[in-house]
Scaffold this motif. Structure first.
Motif, mmCIF file in Angstrom:
data_model
loop_
_atom_site.group_PDB
_atom_site.id
_atom_site.type_symbol
_atom_site.label_atom_id
_atom_site.label_comp_id
_atom_site.label_asym_id
_atom_site.label_seq_id
_atom_site.Cartn_x
_atom_site.Cartn_y
_atom_site.Cartn_z
ATOM 1 N N ILE A 80 77.561 -49.654 51.935
ATOM 2 C CA ILE A 80 78.461 -48.512 51.752
ATOM 3 C C ILE A 80 77.723 -47.361 51.067
ATOM 4 O O ILE A 80 77.891 -46.192 51.434
ATOM 5 N N GLY A 131 75.737 -45.562 53.607
ATOM 6 C CA GLY A 131 76.602 -44.738 54.471
ATOM 7 C C GLY A 131 77.023 -43.461 53.770
ATOM 8 O O GLY A 131 77.092 -42.394 54.390
ATOM 9 N N GLN A 132 77.305 -43.559 52.474
ATOM 10 C CA GLN A 132 77.682 -42.363 51.721
ATOM 11 C C GLN A 132 76.521 -41.376 51.672
ATOM 12 O O GLN A 132 76.717 -40.163 51.786
ATOM 13 N N HIS A 167 74.050 -41.095 53.868
ATOM 14 C CA HIS A 167 73.900 -40.503 55.211
ATOM 15 C C HIS A 167 74.901 -39.363 55.426
ATOM 16 O O HIS A 167 74.541 -38.297 55.922
ATOM 17 N N GLY A 168 76.145 -39.624 55.097
ATOM 18 C CA GLY A 168 77.197 -38.630 55.340
ATOM 19 C C GLY A 168 76.989 -37.388 54.499
ATOM 20 O O GLY A 168 77.212 -36.262 54.959
ATOM 21 N N HIS A 219 78.004 -50.717 60.171
ATOM 22 C CA HIS A 219 78.699 -49.723 59.342
ATOM 23 C C HIS A 219 78.718 -48.367 60.048
ATOM 24 O O HIS A 219 78.398 -47.338 59.446
ATOM 25 N N GLN A 260 83.392 -44.846 58.794
ATOM 26 C CA GLN A 260 83.850 -44.777 57.399
ATOM 27 C C GLN A 260 85.353 -44.532 57.384
ATOM 28 O O GLN A 260 86.128 -45.463 57.244
ATOM 29 N N ARG A 295 82.238 -36.710 60.647
ATOM 30 C CA ARG A 295 81.845 -36.020 59.416
ATOM 31 C C ARG A 295 81.414 -37.012 58.339
ATOM 32 O O ARG A 295 80.887 -36.614 57.319
ATOM 33 N N CYS A 296 81.675 -38.291 58.537
ATOM 34 C CA CYS A 296 81.426 -39.266 57.468
ATOM 35 C C CYS A 296 80.028 -39.874 57.502
ATOM 36 O O CYS A 296 79.412 -40.077 56.470
ATOM 37 N N THR A 297 79.565 -40.259 58.686
ATOM 38 C CA THR A 297 78.413 -41.164 58.763
ATOM 39 C C THR A 297 77.072 -40.468 58.941
ATOM 40 O O THR A 297 76.033 -41.123 58.796
ATOM 41 N N GLY A 298 77.075 -39.188 59.285
ATOM 42 C CA GLY A 298 75.812 -38.531 59.603
ATOM 43 C C GLY A 298 75.183 -39.093 60.867
ATOM 44 O O GLY A 298 74.030 -38.823 61.159
ATOM 45 N N ASN A 329 74.209 -44.471 61.385
ATOM 46 C CA ASN A 329 74.675 -45.831 61.677
ATOM 47 C C ASN A 329 75.462 -45.920 62.986
ATOM 48 O O ASN A 329 75.623 -47.016 63.520
#
Lengths: 802, 160
Positions: free
Chosen positions: A686, A689-690, A692-693, B98, B101, B138-141, B144
């Protein structure tokens, strides 16, 4: 690839467990606010101002009432006292100008998208159709768009004296001068000849949050016990409940606010929006459920924007690169009105301009200014991306001026790991950190020396595609926040967080949190924390959140606070639950509490492992209450409300290599390395993932995104066709890693992570582009660094007009 | 406004409904027949959150009229798995890697990925990125998401 817990002894904290949330989300078994269809629902459609600044000279909604399926239509006058005012809870100074913000505009509109009237119909299409029938005339007024023009004497006022305002567009002025007024100049003067001063103006452009789920609200006055139930796509159901009660006058104890599945927030849903007020008030007035879901085009004009600062920044160092002072003058765009924490956003960055660097003098001043634009407020990072951008950009400019390697300049000035805890020139005390370790790891992953060598080659050969290297060694303050500190900053609310844990008679655990996730994976991560203490399987824990009916206490999710603050409450509540259970277990096992140890979810008599009682058996005993020790109350539950001692200070080193085509201005990210130190990681998957975003969000600001208005205040980037949210084709894969320096401000040792990538990445990108082009005389490139903006910077650097 | 009778098969079930000619397929799915797993993210067909398969090909259901689906078969994210326990490999891969999100772009992203892998069972990273260009997250870039599609290709036997 799957990580499963086969070892019963394994501590689930620190493991990349796959998320509990995903099964539902991957099968479309979701509960977005817009999914809710209640019997008798009225769909609300909103007539919005097409003008940035105008007087409403005629407004008649009665023709709309004749349209099919229309049940009601209202103007501000029709609503009267029901037309609530959107609140601002952060009056940053005593003399701040806080004009009213009526949900429906009264007499004047002040930005494109301001709400003018509403139509309620039994059909969504019919409600939208009926807007056309509303008769409205506007008398245009001069639009105030440019911030510097807005604060000049004689400018048209967004809120003029007739509206009861000060008649100026200056909302507030906030200085921070820890070493006194003039400290910067004094430091420069004291250095005599041994000083280099670099001054720059950076523009941190306006951006949007860009959550994928448009905002939506359903207000139903037909809930249980005369309550009004409000479903909203919000980050802040708990705060919303308090504020809706204050704004509408409805008793707080009759309001139930639910944030069901929420499709991203990024600060954009940290708000009490006028549409939420309208839905509640009209549902109350008509006695029927009211539903509103915005279109994306509405979102672009009506949901708050972020950033939008003019930054004049001055840094001074000795000639060998020791920083002696920093001075920052901001002009920050409030937009047309103040929303929930609009004025405070630039001040969340105020403490962070000195960043990871030691220096003796710092001066900050911020002027907040009203313009005829959509209000600004928090967007991922909120004030800290702006601060990080300015300091990390000017560090590169200083390095160029000193003819030093930019990383060497940073090393010379940063706080070394032996120096923690360290109180900065701005007055914060950073608890822990290791900038050397994160940088060493990043440099290694990046191949810094080889890339510098390639850069030299390309420069020497006059390659039309030049290579640039960008550095961002950042830190941030997050984990909002100690309530006393917030109080000292005139923020109206606190920064605590709550958790209740119940051991149910069937052996299951109910974990009730005050955080309100919208993609962060709290259900999984919170289960991991509780499971590590209670010794029960992660899957036996159900995390209850985002519903004031089931999770009544909380301060919600924003500012990278959920783990750093909410995690503490989980730990404390779980430990308290074990303590209470121990008393019951000792009674059951007929021993002293001191003779018990709690291992793998069971109480065991020390030295006699055969005598043990699992937590579930204790919970059942607490439920039947047939044989509880004297003085012990039935039920097995514990709660904790935690106020953090301090912020958390994640940090990291981000390195970026960009190829810039000097003929077309096109930039291509060749590699991006992010080594973040977010302390102890509960779930590294997680965390990753944070990061990356966050990177995508920051890279979006650096390369692609920017809200643009024309001089009349028309929004030019009014849809996803005009505002470029990066797609998969616009972004690279990232190289990410972590160093782990546990935080000492919370017992889990965690730091925030949600905003880190967005804070760190814009300067890494722009530094790389400027680095590529510096031999061509380029010292800055405007964000977003589109091919056009890069090309113009090259022309300007080579002596042409920009 | 006149309503027109249509018959559309959605996730294996036939729905006979009367709709306005202007009704968007996505609104038919969400509001007329309650298939709310497919969502709306924008109004300019940029975001792809509403992506479904129409006769096996991905379409943005905000850009198709319900009447255009008359006599055709729609597959949404809700009909992708075979029962509760047999997930589609793309669904499995998104969980494993993952690739989601908040989950709002996910219904469209998953359906777009299914279509992409039908067309190209062994895509390169660049082909995945280009292939999913019409679906915003908008969350994962996307990092993944790309990994998820690569892993799904592997699960489906396409990846050597």
């Amino acid at each position: 690839m799957t990580e499963t817990l086969t070892d019963a002894n394994a501590n689930p904290v620190g493991r990349p467990l796959r998320r509990k949330e995903d099964a539902r989300l991957l099968h479309g078994q979701t509960n977005w606010t817009d999914n809710i269809q209640l019997p008798g629902t009225l769909h609300m459609a909103i007539l919005r101002s097409p003008m940035a600044h105008a007087r409403i000279t005629n407004l008649d909604v009665t023709p709309a009432l004749k349209r099919p399926h229309v049940v009601a239509a209202f103007t501000a006058k029709d609503l009267g006292d029901l037309n609530g005012s959107v609140p601002c809870v952060w009056p940053v100074t005593d003399d701040i100008q806080m004009p009213g913000f009526p949900a429906l505009a009264v007499d004047k509109v002040r930005h494109v998208g301001d709400c003018v009237a509403v139509v309620l119909a039994t059909d969504k299409y019919a409600a939208a159709d009926a807007l056309d029938a509303i008769e409205v005339d506007y008398e245009p007024l001069p639009a105030v768009i440019d911030m510097e023009a807005a604060i000049k004497q004689g400018s048209t006022a967004v809120h003029d004296a007739a509206d009861g305002s000060h008649g100026t567009n200056v909302c507030y002025e906030f200085p921070l001068k820890p070493q006194g007024d003039g400290a910067f100049d004094a430091a420069v003067k004291a250095a005599g000849d041994d000083v280099v001063v670099v001054k720059r103006r950076f523009i941190n452009q306006r951006v949007i949050a860009g959550y994928m789920e448009p905002r939506a609200v359903v207000a139903s006055p037909m809930g249980m016990s005369n309550e009004m139930t409000i479903w909203s796509a919000t980050q802040i159901p708990h705060v919303l409940r308090v504020l809706l009660a204050l704004v509408t006058g409805l008793p707080e104890n009759s309001l139930r606010v639910i944030a069901p599945d929420v499709g991203g927030g990024f600060g954009g849903k940290l708000q009490l929006y006028r549409e939420e007020i309208l839905a509640v008030q009209i549902a109350r007035h008509l006695g029927r459920p009211v539903k509103w879901t915005e279109t994306r085009s509405e979102d672009m004009v009506a949901s708050h924007h972020g950033r939008d600062q003019i930054q004049d920044i001055e840094i001074a160092s000795t000639k060998d690169g020791q920083i002696i002072g920093l001075k920052v003058d901001l002009i920050a765009n409030m937009g047309a009105y103040l929303q929930i924490i609009t004025p405070g956003i630039p001040l969340l960055g105020m403490f962070m301009y000195p960043a990871i660097y030691k220096m003796p003098a710092y001066e900050f001043n911020c002027v907040g200014v009203f313009t005829n634009t959509t209000p600004t407020d928090a967007i991922r990072g909120a004030g800290r991306p702006e601060a990080t951008y300015a300091i990390e950009r000017i560090m590169d400019e200083l390095a160029a001026e000193l003819d030093m390697d930019p990383m060497q300049l940073r090393e010379k000035n940063w706080i070394t790991h032996e120096e923690f805890p360290y109180t900065t020139v701005a007055g914060l005390t950073y608890d822990t950190g290791n900038y050397e370790a994160a940088t060493a790891k990043a440099m290694d992953l990046f191949g810094y020396d080889a890339l510098r060598a390639e850069q030299e080659q390309r420069r020497a050969s006059g390659d039309p595609v030049q290579l640039g290297i960008g550095i961002s060694t950042f830190t941030e303050m997050c984990g909002l926040a100690p309530s006393r500190t917030l109080g000292a900053l005139k923020y109206v609310a606190g920064g605590w967080e709550h958790c209740t844990i119940r051991a149910l008679p069937t052996g299951k655990i109910e974990l009730i949190t005050g955080t309100s996730p919208h993609g962060q994976g709290h259900e999984t991560a919170w289960s991991q924390i509780a499971a590590s203490i209670l010794g029960v399987p992660v899957d036996d824990i159900e995390v209850v959140h985002s519903d004031t009916g089931r999770a009544p206490y909380g301060m919600d999710t924003y500012g990278s606070r959920s783990l750093a603050v909410g995690g503490q409450a989980i730990k404390k509540a779980a430990e308290r639950l074990v303590e209470k259970a121990k008393v019951i277990a000792a009674h059951q096992l007929e021993c002293s509490v001191d003779d018990l140890e709690f291992i793998q979810g069971a109480f065991r008599v020390k030295g006699d492992p055969a005598k043990s009682q699992p937590l579930a058996a204790v919970a059942f005993e607490a439920f039947t209450a047939h044989n509880l020790p004297d003085g012990v109350e039935p039920t097995l539950q514990a709660e904790a409300t935690v106020d953090p001692d301090d912020f958390s200070y994640p940090h990291g080193t981000h390195l970026c290599a960009i190829e810039v085509d000097t003929e077309t201005g096109k930039s291509k990210i060749r590699s991006y390395v992010a080594v973040d130190d977010v302390g102890i990681q509960v779930n590294p998957l997680i965390v990753e993932g944070q990061v990356h975003g966050g990177l995508a969000c920051g890279i979006g600001q650096a390369l692609y995104e920017g809200v643009e208005y024309d001089s009349d205040g028309n929004l030019l980037t009014a849809s996803f066709a005009d505002y470029l949210i990066p797609s998969a084709a616009d972004l690279p894969s990232f190289t990410t890693d972590r160093t782990v320096t546990p935080s000492s401000t919370n017992p889990l040792g965690t730091k925030g992570v949600g905003e880190a990538g967005a804070i760190a990445s814009p300067p890494a990108i722009i530094n790389a582009i400027v680095d590529a082009l510096r031999p061509m005389g380029v010292t800055d490139v405007k964000m977003p660094a589109t091919p056009e903006n890069v090309w113009r910077a090259i022309q300007a650097g080579q002596g042409g007009a920009q | 406004m006149t309503h027109i009778p249509i018959s559309v098969t959605v996730d294996g079930t036939v729905y006979d409904v009367e709709v306005e000619p202007r009704r968007l397929l996505v609104h038919f799915l969400r509001e007329d027949i309650g298939r709310v797993g497919t969502v709306v993210g924008c109004d300019t067909s940029n975001c792809g959150a509403c992506t479904v398969l129409l006769d096996g090909k991905s379409v943005k259901s905000c850009s198709v009229l319900a009447v255009q689906a008359d006599g055709h078969a729609v597959l949404t994210v809700q009909g992708l798995a075979e029962g509760e326990h047999k997930w589609h490999p793309v669904q499995e891969a998104f969980k494993e890697c993952h690739g989601l999100q908040c989950g709002y772009c996910t219904p469209g992203m998953v359906m777009a990925a299914v279509d992409l892998l039908q067309e190209n069972p062994n895509p390169s990273e660049e082909e995945i990125r280009e292939g999913l260009e019409g679906n915003l997250c908008r969350c994962t870039g996307y990092h993944n998401i790309v990994k998820s599609v690569e892993y799904a290709a592997e699960l489906m036997g396409g990846k050597s």
